[in-house]
Design a protein around this motif. Sequence first.
Motif, PDB file in Angstrom:
ATOM      1  N   ILE A   1      19.036  24.492   8.972  1.00  0.00           N
ATOM      2  CA  ILE A   1      17.708  23.894   8.859  1.00  0.00           C
ATOM      3  C   ILE A   1      17.423  23.492   7.431  1.00  0.00           C
ATOM      4  CG2 ILE A   1      15.269  24.395   9.077  1.00  0.00           C
ATOM      5  CD1 ILE A   1      15.825  25.790  11.574  1.00  0.00           C
TER       6      ILE A   1
ATOM      7  N   MET B   1      16.643  19.067   3.698  1.00  0.00           N
ATOM      8  CA  MET B   1      16.958  18.342   2.458  1.00  0.00           C
ATOM      9  C   MET B   1      17.324  16.900   2.759  1.00  0.00           C
ATOM     10  SD  MET B   1      18.911  20.759  -0.237  1.00  0.00           S
ATOM     11  CE  MET B   1      20.237  21.336   0.795  1.00  0.00           C
TER      12      MET B   1
ATOM     13  N   GLY C   1      12.590   9.227   1.584  1.00  0.00           N
ATOM     14  CA  GLY C   1      12.255   8.517   0.365  1.00  0.00           C
ATOM     15  C   GLY C   1      11.070   9.096  -0.365  1.00  0.00           C
ATOM     16  N   ILE C   2      10.863  10.373  -0.208  1.00  0.00           N
ATOM     17  CA  ILE C   2       9.712  10.974  -0.876  1.00  0.00           C
ATOM     18  C   ILE C   2      10.092  11.290  -2.307  1.00  0.00           C
ATOM     19  CG2 ILE C   2       8.214  12.955  -0.907  1.00  0.00           C
ATOM     20  CD1 ILE C   2       8.345  13.078   2.026  1.00  0.00           C
TER      21      ILE C   2
ATOM     22  N   ARG D   1      11.131  30.230  10.573  1.00  0.00           N
ATOM     23  CA  ARG D   1      12.371  29.636  10.086  1.00  0.00           C
ATOM     24  C   ARG D   1      12.109  28.321   9.391  1.00  0.00           C
ATOM     25  NH1 ARG D   1      15.689  29.581  15.151  1.00  0.00           N
ATOM     26  NH2 ARG D   1      15.120  31.680  15.630  1.00  0.00           N
ATOM     27  N   PHE D   2      11.241  27.535   9.995  1.00  0.00           N
ATOM     28  CA  PHE D   2      10.944  26.230   9.406  1.00  0.00           C
ATOM     29  C   PHE D   2      10.368  26.375   8.024  1.00  0.00           C
ATOM     30  CE2 PHE D   2      12.047  23.501  12.626  1.00  0.00           C
ATOM     31  CZ  PHE D   2      11.662  24.017  13.840  1.00  0.00           C
TER      32      PHE D   2
ATOM     33  N   PHE E   1      10.562  28.729   5.869  1.00  0.00           N
ATOM     34  CA  PHE E   1      11.479  29.142   4.823  1.00  0.00           C
ATOM     35  C   PHE E   1      12.563  28.119   4.577  1.00  0.00           C
ATOM     36  CE2 PHE E   1       9.788  32.915   3.385  1.00  0.00           C
ATOM     37  CZ  PHE E   1       9.175  33.565   4.438  1.00  0.00           C
ATOM     38  N   ALA E   2      12.929  27.424   5.629  1.00  0.00           N
ATOM     39  CA  ALA E   2      13.963  26.411   5.426  1.00  0.00           C
ATOM     40  C   ALA E   2      13.445  25.306   4.523  1.00  0.00           C
ATOM     41  CB  ALA E   2      14.391  25.835   6.764  1.00  0.00           C
ATOM     42  N   THR E   3      12.192  24.874   4.782  1.00  0.00           N
ATOM     43  CA  THR E   3      11.683  23.800   3.932  1.00  0.00           C
ATOM     44  C   THR E   3      11.429  24.306   2.515  1.00  0.00           C
ATOM     45  OG1 THR E   3       9.558  24.304   4.928  1.00  0.00           O
ATOM     46  CG2 THR E   3      10.644  22.295   5.634  1.00  0.00           C
TER      47      THR E   3
ATOM     48  N   ALA F   1      13.151  26.422   1.063  1.00  0.00           N
ATOM     49  CA  ALA F   1      14.448  26.575   0.429  1.00  0.00           C
ATOM     50  C   ALA F   1      15.089  25.240   0.058  1.00  0.00           C
ATOM     51  CB  ALA F   1      15.390  27.339   1.354  1.00  0.00           C
ATOM     52  N   GLY F   2      14.602  24.159   0.577  1.00  0.00           N
ATOM     53  CA  GLY F   2      15.321  22.921   0.287  1.00  0.00           C
ATOM     54  C   GLY F   2      14.454  21.748  -0.120  1.00  0.00           C
ATOM     55  N   LEU F   3      13.863  21.766  -1.258  1.00  0.00           N
ATOM     56  CA  LEU F   3      13.110  20.609  -1.732  1.00  0.00           C
ATOM     57  C   LEU F   3      13.986  19.826  -2.689  1.00  0.00           C
ATOM     58  CD1 LEU F   3       9.468  21.752  -2.379  1.00  0.00           C
ATOM     59  CD2 LEU F   3      10.312  20.179  -0.698  1.00  0.00           C
TER      60      LEU F   3
ATOM     61  N   LEU G   1      14.279  16.092  -4.949  1.00  0.00           N
ATOM     62  CA  LEU G   1      13.745  14.790  -5.314  1.00  0.00           C
ATOM     63  C   LEU G   1      14.576  13.716  -4.653  1.00  0.00           C
ATOM     64  CD1 LEU G   1      12.828  15.181  -9.055  1.00  0.00           C
ATOM     65  CD2 LEU G   1      11.347  15.114  -7.078  1.00  0.00           C
ATOM     66  N   ALA G   2      13.919  12.713  -4.223  1.00  0.00           N
ATOM     67  CA  ALA G   2      14.557  11.838  -3.249  1.00  0.00           C
ATOM     68  C   ALA G   2      15.040  10.526  -3.839  1.00  0.00           C
ATOM     69  CB  ALA G   2      13.578  11.550  -2.142  1.00  0.00           C
ATOM     70  N   ALA G   3      16.021   9.974  -3.212  1.00  0.00           N
ATOM     71  CA  ALA G   3      16.413   8.605  -3.512  1.00  0.00           C
ATOM     72  C   ALA G   3      16.134   7.784  -2.268  1.00  0.00           C
ATOM     73  CB  ALA G   3      17.891   8.552  -3.876  1.00  0.00           C
ATOM     74  N   PRO G   4      15.292   6.796  -2.348  1.00  0.00           N
ATOM     75  CA  PRO G   4      14.921   6.050  -1.147  1.00  0.00           C
ATOM     76  C   PRO G   4      16.067   5.176  -0.661  1.00  0.00           C
ATOM     77  CG  PRO G   4      14.022   4.998  -3.053  1.00  0.00           C
ATOM     78  CD  PRO G   4      14.664   6.243  -3.540  1.00  0.00           C
TER      79      PRO G   4
ATOM     80  N   PHE H   1      15.685   2.179   1.351  1.00  0.00           N
ATOM     81  CA  PHE H   1      15.414   0.890   1.964  1.00  0.00           C
ATOM     82  C   PHE H   1      15.079  -0.222   0.998  1.00  0.00           C
ATOM     83  CE2 PHE H   1      15.740   2.112   6.219  1.00  0.00           C
ATOM     84  CZ  PHE H   1      15.322   3.413   6.278  1.00  0.00           C
TER      85      PHE H   1
ATOM     86  N   VAL I   1      11.735   2.889 -10.134  1.00  0.00           N
ATOM     87  CA  VAL I   1      10.793   2.234  -9.233  1.00  0.00           C
ATOM     88  C   VAL I   1      11.561   1.527  -8.121  1.00  0.00           C
ATOM     89  CG1 VAL I   1       9.329   0.215  -9.098  1.00  0.00           C
ATOM     90  CG2 VAL I   1       8.862   1.915 -10.800  1.00  0.00           C
TER      91      VAL I   1
END
Lengths: 833, 87
Positions: free
Chosen positions: A596, A601, A608-609, B3-4, B6-8, B10-12, B14-17, B19, B52
């Motif tokens: 999960i 992740m 895309g956040i 579970r959800f 803790f899972a979230t 545990a996994g943050l 930074l994102a690469a978009p 589109f 950007v």
Amino acid sequence: MLLAVLVGGGFAEAQFTPPELAAEEPASPADATRPDAPAAAAPSTSGLGRGEAMIAAMRENIAALEEQATELRKKLDDNTDNDTALVDLRLQLETLSKGVLQRAVALGPRLREINARLEQLGAPPAEGVSEPEIVANERRALIEEKATINALTGQAEELSLQVSSDIERIGELRRELFTNTLTKRVTIDLTLAGEAFAAFLDEVNQLYRSVASWVRFVLRFKIEAFLGATFFALLAAAVIFIGGRRMVGRLIVRDPANQKPSYLSRVSVAFFSSLLPAAAILVFFIVALSFYHGFNVLRGDILLLFGALARVTTIVFLVHRLARAVLAPFLPAWRLVDIATAPARRLYWLAMAIALVTAFDHFATVVSEVLNSPLSVTVAKTLVASVLVGLLVFAVGLVKPFEGEDGLRRWPLLIRIPLFLLGASPILAAMLGYTVLARFVLHQIVVSGAIAVTMYIGFLAAQAMSDEHAFANTLVGRRIRRAFALDDAAMDRFGVAAGIVLNIAILVAGIPLILLQWGFQAQEIFASAWKVMNEVRIGSFSFSLLALFGGILVFIVGYFVTRWLQGWLDDRVMARGRVDAGVRNSIRTAIGYLGIAVAAMIGISAAGIDLSNFALVAGALSLGIGFGLQNIVNNFVSGLILLAERPFKSGDWIVAGAVQGTVKKISVRATEIETFQRQTIILPNSELINAAVGNWTHKNKLGRVEIRIGVAYGSDARKVSDILLELARNHPMVTKNPEPFVYFVDFGDSALIFELRVFLFDVLNSLTVQNDIRFALYDRLKAEGIEIPFPQRDIHVKAMPAEAFDIALPAEQTSQKAVAKRSRRSKPDPDAD
Amino acid sequence: MNRFVFATLAGLLLAAPAFAASATNGDAEARTLIVTEGDGRSELTLNPGETVDFCPSGCFVTMPNGDRVALTGSETVEIRGGSGNVK
């Protein structure tokens, strides 16, 4: 163009490398393989050669595209009032725009090469310092080439801008056309009537002649083709209807015997029984028409007539099904709205009448177009149709649909007023001569009305699906339940999710349809929808709905993959390997968390956040949150350690501080223990890690039990020991190895204390064994006459005053009794006689 | 549900978009890109270090040093020393 020529001229100069350069390097400009030519020079010259060919080709391409663009613009100017031509031009312009972009993109790699090469050559020298001529020349050549490329890209950019503005212009023109057509006005007067009537008769004649001639034509020349096409069309009809009925028959049939159908089934039957048959009819018409067209049986005008006939039939049929679905005039139990039966029937017939009149009007308009009848006929026909429909809508407004205390009540004001206005508008429009507008209103009443009602039924269905237990009873719900083996709560959650999905689907499908009816163009709708979905900007924070959905989808997929993986590992791998239950549980849970986390992740990444804006705020809060969460994190980490290290597993009997019981479940934050009183105690994991935990069944179930007994002083100690050992050995639950052991503990205050120490095969039997042995011991000691004493105290009486024994007794008895009264165990009194 | 959570937690990440094209400013000062998308030119200013997303469906970009590039919407542009590298 001029710029291109100028730049081209400058570039041509660079092509001819100065003679001294050619003399210095024996290698020709095209020779790239001479090993001792300065490595800097050789590749670059060949690069230049390649580049110039490409640039020349590109320039030609762009010139050609520019020509195309100018041509299209001219056509655009010629066709400002031809809607179909405009649509066509728009498509062409869009292709052109894409082409321009592609060409420009092709220049990109070369630009990259040049930039890389320039970087290699290093920075240009400062004033006064000179660099080798080769390098300087090359640098100059490269810079000129770059300038050319930039100019070309600039050209492409300009072209793209112009094409885009042309496309915009087309959009505007089409909108203008639409509004102009709508608001075109025709003067209506009585002369119109006479003219129209004559023209109408004429038109009827013409239609008859036209159709008759076509029929004769078919009979004479195309009879086989016609029959063939008809046969296939009928075959298609049979397939669609019979097959359709087989597949979805249950969905669309209302059971008259069912007196109290559930809301969800009513709604879903309504939904499917309107959409599916209408879709089937549409498909049939399309198939039949294509067969006829393919067999070349239809003439151009007959095709148009048939097309119009097909369209209106489908719409009328759809309205019929919808009205039946919502109003259920003959099956009151299945009605979706709270309307009495008689008004429901009336409303049904009114709806059908409106649809039929509009259909006739549309068909008649097409006929007029095909036969090129004069305008007056169209105007007259639309006038008649508009007045009729207006009156019918008025009639709808006048219906009294709701049951009241005394008779039927009317529509609420909020509904009546718009209905009356809606009825008045086509009449007014037609009377005032705005024929197209009137027809438009008619069209909207029927089509947009049908779409709106379908959407409404869909919303009702979505709502009903989210109700408790509703989803579980539907066909789809039952299948899902079987496939995933879910319980009631999970099915309810699924139902809510299904409801939301259905709502969104209806909006996504319905709103563009309605917008299309209102003259918005498909491209525009799509473009604006795409823009909204792709980027929603709030200040400097933007997110993309599409990406968000993508992220959620990815997470859901990841979640199910994790569950499948867990199940697979558990069932296939670990069960076969006969792995211990506790280990299996640990691995299963660990994989669950891991899966999960990974899914989350990837999902967030796909969505895309960009969380960098939150980082500041999160940083400030993190101190407080950190302090607050420290215990939870402590527990969480302890849970992980427990899973990994497994000091105890599910089913063990543990003692944690003051609490003891059987471990039921080890979760991430806490462990559940069930005491012997069947009370569940939830222990935070940190307590289990930070303090000592006793586990009776850690490695095996062996355990020791002690039974203490005190026998009176004076008993045979060895006999007691033998008895104890005998009893212990005779008990089946006591191990022989280590064997039972009797421990003579102490010479107690009141008794001789023995302790029987036995080891049990299963320490959980300790109470049973202790009971058995104690009962047996008691009986045995009683049988043997060995006493189990009460707590003993020796009392020594030092002196007792004679008055204490003053009782009315004969003198000699007094002294005897006095002696007898002394306790048996008293020390001999030195003063006694 | 535990579970959800803790899972979230545990996994943050930074994102690469995924589109749109993205531009990163690798310089120590703000840079401006001129973006021509569809029917209009607009300026896109990037602070140092800022990334950007722009241009989901094809555009022309003019770099700070005058270079012109056409993008299709899936490239990454890195600005260094005033010039942009397109990947």
